[in-house]
Design a protein around this motif. Structure first.
Motif, PDB file in Angstrom:
ATOM      1  N   LYS A 180     -13.293  -7.313  71.084  1.00  0.00           N
ATOM      2  CA  LYS A 180     -13.761  -5.927  71.019  1.00  0.00           C
ATOM      3  C   LYS A 180     -15.067  -5.809  70.239  1.00  0.00           C
ATOM      4  CE  LYS A 180      -9.378  -3.440  71.530  1.00  0.00           C
ATOM      5  NZ  LYS A 180      -8.419  -2.518  70.868  1.00  0.00           N
ATOM      6  N   ALA A 181     -15.149  -6.524  69.122  1.00  0.00           N
ATOM      7  CA  ALA A 181     -16.361  -6.466  68.306  1.00  0.00           C
ATOM      8  C   ALA A 181     -17.549  -7.060  69.053  1.00  0.00           C
ATOM      9  CB  ALA A 181     -16.143  -7.211  66.992  1.00  0.00           C
ATOM     10  N   ARG A 182     -17.309  -8.152  69.756  1.00  0.00           N
ATOM     11  CA  ARG A 182     -18.389  -8.777  70.524  1.00  0.00           C
ATOM     12  C   ARG A 182     -18.861  -7.847  71.640  1.00  0.00           C
ATOM     13  NH1 ARG A 182     -19.534 -12.094  74.911  1.00  0.00           N
ATOM     14  NH2 ARG A 182     -21.083 -13.720  74.472  1.00  0.00           N
ATOM     15  N   GLU A 183     -17.918  -7.215  72.327  1.00  0.00           N
ATOM     16  CA  GLU A 183     -18.288  -6.285  73.392  1.00  0.00           C
ATOM     17  C   GLU A 183     -19.096  -5.118  72.843  1.00  0.00           C
ATOM     18  OE1 GLU A 183     -14.588  -5.236  75.184  1.00  0.00           O
ATOM     19  OE2 GLU A 183     -14.555  -6.988  76.521  1.00  0.00           O
ATOM     20  N   ARG A 184     -18.699  -4.618  71.678  1.00  0.00           N
ATOM     21  CA  ARG A 184     -19.442  -3.514  71.056  1.00  0.00           C
ATOM     22  C   ARG A 184     -20.863  -3.961  70.710  1.00  0.00           C
ATOM     23  NH1 ARG A 184     -18.334   1.257  68.069  1.00  0.00           N
ATOM     24  NH2 ARG A 184     -16.461   1.331  69.358  1.00  0.00           N
TER      25      ARG A 184
ATOM     26  N   ARG B 113     -29.756  -8.561  62.686  1.00  0.00           N
ATOM     27  CA  ARG B 113     -28.390  -8.937  62.312  1.00  0.00           C
ATOM     28  C   ARG B 113     -27.757  -7.856  61.436  1.00  0.00           C
ATOM     29  NH1 ARG B 113     -24.862 -12.177  59.308  1.00  0.00           N
ATOM     30  NH2 ARG B 113     -24.057 -13.997  60.438  1.00  0.00           N
ATOM     31  N   ALA B 114     -28.532  -7.357  60.485  1.00  0.00           N
ATOM     32  CA  ALA B 114     -28.014  -6.340  59.569  1.00  0.00           C
ATOM     33  C   ALA B 114     -27.701  -5.035  60.295  1.00  0.00           C
ATOM     34  CB  ALA B 114     -29.019  -6.088  58.448  1.00  0.00           C
ATOM     35  N   GLU B 115     -28.526  -4.678  61.275  1.00  0.00           N
ATOM     36  CA  GLU B 115     -28.270  -3.461  62.047  1.00  0.00           C
ATOM     37  C   GLU B 115     -26.944  -3.562  62.792  1.00  0.00           C
ATOM     38  OE1 GLU B 115     -32.075  -1.208  63.703  1.00  0.00           O
ATOM     39  OE2 GLU B 115     -32.105  -3.324  64.239  1.00  0.00           O
ATOM     40  N   LEU B 116     -26.719  -4.706  63.435  1.00  0.00           N
ATOM     41  CA  LEU B 116     -25.467  -4.894  64.162  1.00  0.00           C
ATOM     42  C   LEU B 116     -24.274  -4.863  63.215  1.00  0.00           C
ATOM     43  CD1 LEU B 116     -26.346  -7.664  66.770  1.00  0.00           C
ATOM     44  CD2 LEU B 116     -25.764  -5.284  67.238  1.00  0.00           C
ATOM     45  N   ALA B 117     -24.425  -5.525  62.074  1.00  0.00           N
ATOM     46  CA  ALA B 117     -23.337  -5.540  61.095  1.00  0.00           C
ATOM     47  C   ALA B 117     -23.002  -4.120  60.648  1.00  0.00           C
ATOM     48  CB  ALA B 117     -23.723  -6.396  59.895  1.00  0.00           C
ATOM     49  N   ARG B 118     -24.034  -3.328  60.413  1.00  0.00           N
ATOM     50  CA  ARG B 118     -23.823  -1.952  59.962  1.00  0.00           C
ATOM     51  C   ARG B 118     -23.094  -1.129  61.022  1.00  0.00           C
ATOM     52  NH1 ARG B 118     -28.400  -1.431  57.729  1.00  0.00           N
ATOM     53  NH2 ARG B 118     -29.590  -0.767  59.547  1.00  0.00           N
ATOM     54  N   ARG B 119     -23.501  -1.288  62.283  1.00  0.00           N
ATOM     55  CA  ARG B 119     -22.861  -0.524  63.356  1.00  0.00           C
ATOM     56  C   ARG B 119     -21.411  -0.965  63.575  1.00  0.00           C
ATOM     57  NH1 ARG B 119     -26.305   2.411  66.737  1.00  0.00           N
ATOM     58  NH2 ARG B 119     -24.338   3.080  67.693  1.00  0.00           N
ATOM     59  N   LEU B 120     -21.162  -2.257  63.489  1.00  0.00           N
ATOM     60  CA  LEU B 120     -19.792  -2.754  63.651  1.00  0.00           C
ATOM     61  C   LEU B 120     -18.911  -2.308  62.489  1.00  0.00           C
ATOM     62  CD1 LEU B 120     -20.461  -6.370  64.987  1.00  0.00           C
ATOM     63  CD2 LEU B 120     -19.654  -4.386  66.280  1.00  0.00           C
ATOM     64  N   ARG B 121     -19.502  -2.251  61.316  1.00  0.00           N
ATOM     65  CA  ARG B 121     -18.771  -1.781  60.137  1.00  0.00           C
ATOM     66  C   ARG B 121     -18.369  -0.314  60.322  1.00  0.00           C
ATOM     67  NH1 ARG B 121     -22.556  -3.347  56.677  1.00  0.00           N
ATOM     68  NH2 ARG B 121     -21.903  -5.522  56.803  1.00  0.00           N
ATOM     69  N   LEU B 122     -19.300   0.472  60.835  1.00  0.00           N
ATOM     70  CA  LEU B 122     -19.015   1.887  61.083  1.00  0.00           C
ATOM     71  C   LEU B 122     -17.935   2.063  62.145  1.00  0.00           C
ATOM     72  CD1 LEU B 122     -22.624   3.408  61.041  1.00  0.00           C
ATOM     73  CD2 LEU B 122     -20.810   3.817  59.374  1.00  0.00           C
ATOM     74  N   ALA B 123     -17.850   1.082  63.054  1.00  0.00           N
ATOM     75  CA  ALA B 123     -16.834   1.140  64.109  1.00  0.00           C
ATOM     76  C   ALA B 123     -15.460   0.718  63.596  1.00  0.00           C
ATOM     77  CB  ALA B 123     -17.244   0.252  65.284  1.00  0.00           C
ATOM     78  N   GLY B 124     -15.401   0.285  62.335  1.00  0.00           N
ATOM     79  CA  GLY B 124     -14.109  -0.018  61.726  1.00  0.00           C
ATOM     80  C   GLY B 124     -13.697  -1.475  61.722  1.00  0.00           C
ATOM     81  N   PHE B 125     -14.595  -2.377  62.113  1.00  0.00           N
ATOM     82  CA  PHE B 125     -14.242  -3.797  62.125  1.00  0.00           C
ATOM     83  C   PHE B 125     -14.332  -4.387  60.717  1.00  0.00           C
ATOM     84  CE2 PHE B 125     -15.686  -3.026  66.497  1.00  0.00           C
ATOM     85  CZ  PHE B 125     -14.587  -3.514  67.197  1.00  0.00           C
ATOM     86  N   ALA B 126     -13.443  -5.332  60.433  1.00  0.00           N
ATOM     87  CA  ALA B 126     -13.405  -5.985  59.122  1.00  0.00           C
ATOM     88  C   ALA B 126     -14.579  -6.951  58.979  1.00  0.00           C
ATOM     89  CB  ALA B 126     -12.086  -6.735  58.949  1.00  0.00           C
ATOM     90  N   GLU B 127     -14.925  -7.256  57.732  1.00  0.00           N
ATOM     91  CA  GLU B 127     -16.088  -8.102  57.458  1.00  0.00           C
ATOM     92  C   GLU B 127     -15.965  -9.493  58.071  1.00  0.00           C
ATOM     93  OE1 GLU B 127     -18.970  -7.296  56.095  1.00  0.00           O
ATOM     94  OE2 GLU B 127     -18.287  -5.224  55.881  1.00  0.00           O
TER      95      GLU B 127
ATOM     96  N   ILE C 178     -14.354 -10.377  60.760  1.00  0.00           N
ATOM     97  CA  ILE C 178     -14.537 -10.259  62.209  1.00  0.00           C
ATOM     98  C   ILE C 178     -16.023 -10.102  62.529  1.00  0.00           C
ATOM     99  CG2 ILE C 178     -14.091  -8.814  64.231  1.00  0.00           C
ATOM    100  CD1 ILE C 178     -11.652 -10.386  63.356  1.00  0.00           C
ATOM    101  N   ILE C 179     -16.694  -9.241  61.781  1.00  0.00           N
ATOM    102  CA  ILE C 179     -18.126  -9.006  61.984  1.00  0.00           C
ATOM    103  C   ILE C 179     -18.911 -10.296  61.794  1.00  0.00           C
ATOM    104  CG2 ILE C 179     -20.157  -7.824  61.051  1.00  0.00           C
ATOM    105  CD1 ILE C 179     -18.272  -5.496  60.308  1.00  0.00           C
ATOM    106  N   GLU C 180     -18.607 -11.013  60.724  1.00  0.00           N
ATOM    107  CA  GLU C 180     -19.340 -12.243  60.419  1.00  0.00           C
ATOM    108  C   GLU C 180     -19.170 -13.278  61.524  1.00  0.00           C
ATOM    109  OE1 GLU C 180     -21.751 -14.978  58.559  1.00  0.00           O
ATOM    110  OE2 GLU C 180     -21.501 -12.830  58.194  1.00  0.00           O
ATOM    111  N   GLU C 181     -17.949 -13.440  62.003  1.00  0.00           N
ATOM    112  CA  GLU C 181     -17.710 -14.440  63.050  1.00  0.00           C
ATOM    113  C   GLU C 181     -18.432 -14.074  64.344  1.00  0.00           C
ATOM    114  OE1 GLU C 181     -14.003 -16.715  65.302  1.00  0.00           O
ATOM    115  OE2 GLU C 181     -13.720 -15.828  63.315  1.00  0.00           O
ATOM    116  N   VAL C 182     -18.402 -12.804  64.696  1.00  0.00           N
ATOM    117  CA  VAL C 182     -19.091 -12.356  65.911  1.00  0.00           C
ATOM    118  C   VAL C 182     -20.598 -12.578  65.789  1.00  0.00           C
ATOM    119  CG1 VAL C 182     -19.748 -10.302  67.242  1.00  0.00           C
ATOM    120  CG2 VAL C 182     -17.359 -10.694  66.646  1.00  0.00           C
ATOM    121  N   LEU C 183     -21.165 -12.247  64.640  1.00  0.00           N
ATOM    122  CA  LEU C 183     -22.608 -12.400  64.451  1.00  0.00           C
ATOM    123  C   LEU C 183     -23.021 -13.867  64.437  1.00  0.00           C
ATOM    124  CD1 LEU C 183     -23.365  -9.606  61.831  1.00  0.00           C
ATOM    125  CD2 LEU C 183     -23.762  -9.579  64.293  1.00  0.00           C
TER     126      LEU C 183
END
Length: 202
Positions: free
Chosen positions: A51-55, A67-81, A83-88
């Motif tokens: 889901k995080a990758r698709e987002r 990278r930081a922009e994507l992390a911020r948007r994924l964080r706002l979408a409720g994904f855990a850190e 999960i975000i790190e692995e996707v990025l």
């Protein structure tokens, strides 16, 4: 059970969660298989990664992002850190996220599309979370002469529109404008002096 590209997982005959087909394939699960709590945890985590990758990919379809922009948007979408790190990390490995390339592209587009200076471009990139060293590397393509040409292009229209009969007022207004556009003082001084001199020659 299957619905479009989703599959449902039941535990003790009761619906537990729906997951993407790729999750089932990645984990090698099959219909009727009994899974442990540990395996269920892996299913949930893998589903979150999908889901995080698709987002992230949807965001990248709209425009390139740091990278930081994507992390911020994924964080706002409720994904855990984690999960975000692995996707990025995965997106970086495939070249879909590349802050160096993003910075270079940003500098080229901003300096070509609008006449703005290095200071403002630097601020914009830092706001997007780009590392300071990458920012400086990208900005190294704009030397003082190039920045002067950008400033001159921005200044000419502004100078011509200013109808003040007082040249000192025009100079001050133009200098303030160029400063807001992110040009350095040496470039501003050279640009303002040149326009004032051109006016005197006419």
């Amino acid at each position: 059970e299957r619905r479009r590209n989703r599959r449902s997982i039941f535990i003790n005959g009761r619906f537990a969660l729906g997951v993407d087909e790729t999750v089932i394939a990645d984990l090698g699960l099959h219909v009727g298989q009994e899974i442990s709590e540990e395996e269920l945890g892996r299913v949930v985590r893998t589903e979150l990664l999908v889901k995080a990758r698709e987002r992230a990919l949807r965001l990248l379809e709209y425009r390139a992002r740091s990278r930081a922009e994507l992390a911020r948007r994924l964080r706002l979408a409720g994904f855990a850190e984690d999960i975000i790190e692995e996707v990025l990390v995965r997106l970086s490995e495939t070249g879909l996220v590349d802050d160096a390339r993003f910075s270079q592209s940003w500098v080229e587009s901003r300096s070509a599309g609008r006449s703005i200076g290095k200071t403002r471009i630097k601020w914009e990139l830092r706001q997007k979370g780009i590392d300071a060293d990458l920012v400086e590397e990208a900005l190294s393509e704009i030397d003082e002469e190039t920045e002067y040409k950008l400033a001159a292009r921005a200044a000419r229209a502004k100078w011509d529109k200013d109808r003040s009969p007082d040249v000192s007022v025009k100079r001050r207004r133009l200098a303030s404008y160029l400063q807001r556009q992110g040009f350095g003082w040496d470039v501003i001084k050279k640009t303002v002096n040149q326009l004032a001199a051109d006016d005197e020659d006419e």
